[in-house]
Scaffold this motif. Structure first.
Motif, PDB file in Angstrom:
ATOM      1  N   ALA B 104       0.829  -1.207   0.000  1.00 14.21           N
ATOM      2  CA  ALA B 104       0.000   0.000   0.000  1.00 14.21           C
ATOM      3  C   ALA B 104       0.863   1.257   0.000  1.00 14.21           C
ATOM      4  O   ALA B 104       0.368   2.352  -0.247  1.00 14.21           O
ATOM      5  N   SER B 105       2.144   1.113   0.288  1.00 14.26           N
ATOM      6  CA  SER B 105       3.000   2.281   0.424  1.00 14.26           C
ATOM      7  C   SER B 105       3.787   2.612  -0.835  1.00 14.26           C
ATOM      8  O   SER B 105       4.457   3.635  -0.893  1.00 14.26           O
ATOM      9  N   LEU B 106       3.727   1.725  -1.805  1.00 16.00           N
ATOM     10  CA  LEU B 106       4.350   2.041  -3.088  1.00 16.00           C
ATOM     11  C   LEU B 106       3.256   2.555  -4.011  1.00 16.00           C
ATOM     12  O   LEU B 106       2.158   1.997  -4.054  1.00 16.00           O
ATOM     13  N   ASN B 107       3.556   3.625  -4.730  1.00 17.54           N
ATOM     14  CA  ASN B 107       2.540   4.237  -5.585  1.00 17.54           C
ATOM     15  C   ASN B 107       2.212   3.312  -6.755  1.00 17.54           C
ATOM     16  O   ASN B 107       3.093   2.979  -7.546  1.00 17.54           O
ATOM     17  N   PRO B 108       0.948   2.894  -6.875  1.00 17.18           N
ATOM     18  CA  PRO B 108       0.602   1.921  -7.913  1.00 17.18           C
ATOM     19  C   PRO B 108       0.761   2.466  -9.329  1.00 17.18           C
ATOM     20  O   PRO B 108       0.821   1.699 -10.285  1.00 17.18           O
ATOM     21  N   ALA B 109       0.830   3.790  -9.468  1.00 21.47           N
ATOM     22  CA  ALA B 109       0.883   4.375 -10.810  1.00 21.47           C
ATOM     23  C   ALA B 109       2.314   4.622 -11.285  1.00 21.47           C
ATOM     24  O   ALA B 109       2.523   5.063 -12.404  1.00 21.47           O
ATOM     25  N   LEU B 110       3.301   4.396 -10.415  1.00 21.98           N
ATOM     26  CA  LEU B 110       4.685   4.713 -10.792  1.00 21.98           C
ATOM     27  C   LEU B 110       5.560   3.464 -10.791  1.00 21.98           C
ATOM     28  O   LEU B 110       5.402   2.577  -9.953  1.00 21.98           O
ATOM     29  N   ARG B 111       6.500   3.435 -11.731  1.00 23.64           N
ATOM     30  CA  ARG B 111       7.433   2.310 -11.801  1.00 23.64           C
ATOM     31  C   ARG B 111       8.356   2.331 -10.583  1.00 23.64           C
ATOM     32  O   ARG B 111       8.691   3.405 -10.084  1.00 23.64           O
ATOM     33  N   GLN B 115      10.332   5.409  -8.533  1.00 21.52           N
ATOM     34  CA  GLN B 115      10.087   5.738  -7.133  1.00 21.52           C
ATOM     35  C   GLN B 115      11.384   5.711  -6.333  1.00 21.52           C
ATOM     36  O   GLN B 115      11.567   6.491  -5.397  1.00 21.52           O
ATOM     37  N   TYR B 155       5.965  -2.298 -12.218  1.00 20.19           N
ATOM     38  CA  TYR B 155       5.105  -1.571 -11.297  1.00 20.19           C
ATOM     39  C   TYR B 155       4.977  -2.382 -10.009  1.00 20.19           C
ATOM     40  O   TYR B 155       5.179  -3.599 -10.022  1.00 20.19           O
TER      41      TYR B 155
END
Lengths: 322, 608
Positions: B104-111, B115, B155
């Motif tokens: 949940a802490s990694l942005n799902p929209a960014l590679r 990040q 991702y």
């Protein structure tokens, strides 16, 4: 075949099926209206049974329904929308062509104005949640959403065209025969009216999804990484927050494209909405059928575009394609 | 509270965090220090304020909370007085954070590559883009992840849970911080993945001299990682000292009870839960906050907060009776528990009646085969533990038996000798009543719009023909069985603690008077202290009602406390099946040995 193309083709197929169903409903509905086209054309003279029967034959209304439908549909597929029943019986394509172009320009301009403003307002009220700015935007949105479009239009006319300032024309009788560039002034008030009708929905939707995303753990993580606030918003939050808003934008534009009759009437704007109302009043069935089918096609197309766009900007969906 | 060492990296002094605007304390007077290269474990139950204290080190508060006092100093920087731009430099630079839930802490929209690079860019690591790129590859090496372009272009959702957690750790280590805050980073992971992540953390802190604060509710997890341990309860530190001292000679009753709650593979007695739950901010009492749950409280405890005292400056405790506790005062009232040793030496088929017979079951998820030719039996009055990691098929098997599996099943599942239909709707009312299921998360398995009364009345309504008074009587009776007050009937689930909710879920299953109870990871969302209490309850209920139980878990250490038989699953197959003692003491399958090795344990000389 690329998976996205496959989806596109599949969805287009479904769209065609939807339109086919719509065409059936439209055809059935126009048949169900009291009196037929021959009666509509003849008016009072329809009491003359001989003339009435002759005209019915001429319009092929005496043929079985299925044949009438397939003839009509065949024409539509070939691009022949039939002839108008009113006046000289002009070609429907020529008759509605100008209106479709006018409406398209109006919707495009309204979308170009309202979408960026909605995104900006939605995003800013989300970061400054519960601030004076947020409350003001919220109040304005609610007031705008609760007023009918024509009331907003009348107020705009009063302020910018007649009573207070006399900057802009109150009548937008666009003439498609003249160059567009000279007539831009005519579009200003209708575009603002429509934009004000759309902005509340889109910006409130975006605010809600942005608030949710700003509370997410990946936004917290970005902040704890030392990422600057503007970057948190534009780079981390918005790409995720915009996803649910796309559908709302698509439905709103489709709604605009369906023609806001009251707004077109107010500004005497020659668009599809007013055209449809006229056609219904005149029992001009070929025009009604053509316009309704066109609006249905726009809904289908815009929703398809929204779905494709959603897939394109959501990595999970995009990479999940097989 | 410090020794003679001077290489202090972090000093927290009298930290107070309150809810805004009510002013209710979340953390009150928290003080500790961390030396260079030292790992401090911050241990406490849910609602103890440990996460709030941990994020305070980065001057971060969740919405609705604020720091009301105290000082936090990291390597000479007074963190709480920084301006926003200065704070941005500190976060991710001087101090970094590893969250509980990496997915949940990694942005799902960014590679993930973007990040990771972002934290280097934002802090202007090195002097050129090339240097940052090089550091990115180095970071991936440090956490043992592949550093090829293809991997960096993935991702977050394309990574496994363990890989996601490594990415987050790599991110935290990016700018070579002085201290990292790890907030329960392994709670969501399987034991083997957890073991690898812990090993990585241990390696990184020792090789780069980075200090760490490791927040957890499970003392076993930190037993071989941390140098010192701070125990937190109701927003205060109740005991702080060197690791070995806390395990072998804790002075606070709460510390001892936390130790007693740990299920340990090598333990000689079952874990003991702590009754009740830790008070949330706003519900805390005067005096010692632990007093209401403490078995050795005295009158003074309820009125006066004890001062910090202890055997030496490094080991401090906040309890009126710390010396007596240190000398061996028993902190647990009531009789000793024993393992459910009605267990037998041979598999049960010959002794007890078989209740559920699973024969050569192959199950599919969509078109993929997820269970391969699985056979097992559940006998009358017995508990079978089904152990495996995520993806092993243990929950699928449980759901097949319960009639909740929605895809194709081959083979036979029999109940009392009669074949069961695949889905519940094909089963008789008696069969549905006899097999009850308790779900993993008590937070989502109870409808938030229904009161406990409505939740419990439903199965009674379906299975029994009782009038209003009869229903009410039955509900009160079943609540008593799960040790809940009948006054809870009018409450909604969100008004209860996690442990209470799980008890309600158990009551809802029990009220149907089942003969088979399927417990699907029912303690994995709970604190260890609450987990032990739920296990105690289930063991007691099984003895009392004679219900047969299928206990699905990922935690081998729990097995001895609850089951007589165990089946270990891996990749959709049962790799080992037998009597609990035999399997745990002399595992035959390689995979069972691996699991046993990775299960966290507490030191053998631990004293409770």
């Amino acid at each position: 075949m690329p998976p996205l193309l496959k989806i596109l083709i599949m969805r287009l197929g479904l769209g065609v099926l939807t339109l086919l169903l719509v065409s059936l409903v439209v055809f059935a509905a126009t048949q169900a209206l009291p009196g037929d086209a021959a009666k509509a054309i003849l008016g009072k003279d329809s009491a003359d049974t001989e003339r009435y029967e002759a005209l019915r034959k001429q319009l092929r209304l005496d043929r079985p329904l299925v044949e009438q439908y397939t003839n009509w549909l065949g024409g539509v597929v070939r691009g022949d929308l039939g002839r108008s029943l009113v006046g000289a019986g002009a070609n429907v394509t020529d008759l509605i062509g100008a209106r479709v172009v006018n409406s398209a320009i109006l919707v495009l301009l309204a979308a170009l104005v309202s979408i960026p403003i909605s995104i900006l307002l939605g995003a800013l009220s989300a970061i400054w949640r519960d601030s004076k700015f947020d409350n003001a935007v919220n109040m304005t949105n609610l007031s705008l959403a609760s007023l009918p479009e024509f009331v907003i239009g009348i107020l705009l006319v009063l302020v910018f065209a007649t009573a207070v300032f006399k900057w802009l024309p109150s009548v937008s009788n666009v003439n498609s025969l003249l160059p567009l560039a000279g007539q831009m002034k005519l579009f200003v008030l209708p575009v603002i009216t429509l934009a004000l009708a759309v902005i509340p929905y889109v910006s409130r939707m975006l605010r809600a999804s942005t608030v949710e995303v700003l509370e997410s753990e990946y936004v917290m993580m970005a902040r704890l990484k030392g990422v600057s606030e503007p970057r948190v918003l534009w780079h981390h939050a918005l790409p995720n927050a915009i996803v649910p808003t796309i559908q709302v934008i698509a439905i709103n534009i489709a709604w605009l494209a369906g023609g806001i009759v009251t707004v077109e009437y107010l500004f005497t704007f020659p668009g599809v909405g007013a055209g449809l109302v006229d056609a219904v009043a005149n029992r001009d069935m070929p025009v009604v059928q053509a316009l309704v089918l066109l609006m249905a096609a726009i809904y289908v197309l815009l929703n398809l575009m929204a779905d494709i766009f959603t897939i394109l900007i959501s990595p999970r969906l995009r990479t999940g394609l097989r | 509270m410090s020794g003679a060492r001077t290489d202090i990296v972090l000093t927290v002094e009298d930290l107070r965090v309150v809810l805004d605007p009510s002013g209710i304390e979340i953390d009150d007077g928290v003080s500790f220090i961390i030396h260079e290269g030292e790992v401090l474990g911050l241990v406490g139950e849910s609602a103890s304020g440990k996460t709030t204290a941990a994020t305070s080190l980065l001057a971060y508060q969740r919405r609705g909370a604020k720091v009301a006092g105290g000082r936090i100093d990291i390597a000479g920087t007074d963190v709480l007085s920084l301006s926003r731009p200065e704070l941005r430099k500190v976060r991710g630079g001087l101090i970094s954070y590893v969250p509980q839930d990496a997915s949940a802490s990694l942005n799902p929209a960014l590679r993930i590559g973007d990040q990771l690079l972002e934290i280097l860019n934002e802090h202007s690591f090195g002097s050129s883009q090339a240097e940052r790129q090089a550091r990115l590859l180095e970071m991936m090496d440090e956490v043992l992840l592949p550093n090829d372009r293809a991997f960096l272009r993935r991702y977050p959702h394309q990574l496994s849970g363990g890989q996601q957690q490594r990415v987050v750790i790599a991110m935290a280590m990016a700018n070579r911080p002085r201290i990292i805050v790890l907030d329960e980073p392994t709670t969501a992971l399987d034991v083997t993945t957890q073991a690898h992540v812990l090993e990585t953390v241990r390696h990184l802190t020792s090789s780069y001299g980075v200090s760490a604060l490791y927040v957890t509710h499970d003392l076993a997890v930190v037993s071989c990682l941390v140098d010192r341990i701070a125990i937190m309860y109701a927003g205060r530190l109740v005991e702080i000292g060197p690791r070995a001292d806390l395990f072998t000679g804790a002075y606070h009753p709460y510390t001892r009870r936390l130790l007693a709650a740990i299920p340990d593979i090598h333990a000689t007695r079952p874990p003991r839960g702590i009754p009740g739950s830790a008070p949330r901010p706003g519900n805390r009492v005067a005096g010692c906050a632990f007093a209401p749950r403490c078995d050795c409280r005295i009158d003074k405890c309820a009125t006066e907060l004890p001062p910090y005292a202890g055997p030496d400056a490094d080991h401090q405790v906040c309890c009126w009776r710390w010396e007596e506790v240190g000398q061996g005062l028993s902190v647990i009232a009531g009789e000793e528990l024993v393992f459910p040793t009605t267990r037998v030496e041979e598999p049960c088929r010959s002794v007890n009646n078989v209740v559920v017979d699973v024969r050569n079951v192959t199950a599919f998820y969509q078109r993929k085969e997820v269970l391969h030719d699985v056979s097992t039996t559940l006998c009358e009055h017995r508990c079978l533990a089904l152990v495996g990691e995520s993806g092993s098929g243990k929950t699928t098997l449980a759901r097949c038996i319960a009639g909740l599996h929605q895809f194709k099943i081959e083979g036979a599942i029999e109940f009392n000798g009669k074949p069961l239909a695949r889905e519940t709707r094909g089963r008789t009312s008696a069969e549905r009543q006899a097999i009850q299921y308790i779900f993993q998360s008590p937070y989502s398995s109870l409808n938030p719009r229904k009161t406990i009364r409505q939740l419990l009345a439903q199965p009674i309504d379906i299975f029994f023909d009782l009038d209003r008074d009869g229903t009410e009587e039955r509900m009160v009776q079943v609540l008593e069985q799960v040790a809940l007050e009948s006054s809870l009937l009018n409450r909604y689930p969100e008004q209860l603690s996690g442990g209470e909710r799980q008890r309600v879920a158990i009551a809802r299953a029990l009220v149907a008077e089942p003969s088979v109870l399927i417990c699907d990871e029912v303690t994995s969302w709970l604190d260890v202290s609450v987990q032990a209490a739920i296990i105690e309850l289930l063991v007691h209920l099984q003895g009392e009602t004679g219900v047969s139980m299928l206990f699905v878990t990922h935690n081998l250490a729990l097995v001895r406390s609850i089951a007589q038989e165990v089946a270990v699953m891996q990749d959709g197959r049962i790799v080992e099946h037998g009597v609990v003692d035999a399997v745990l003491d002399d595992p035959q399958a390689e995979y069972t040995r691996l699991l046993l090795g990775d299960t966290p344990t507490i030191p053998a000389d631990c004293r409770i």
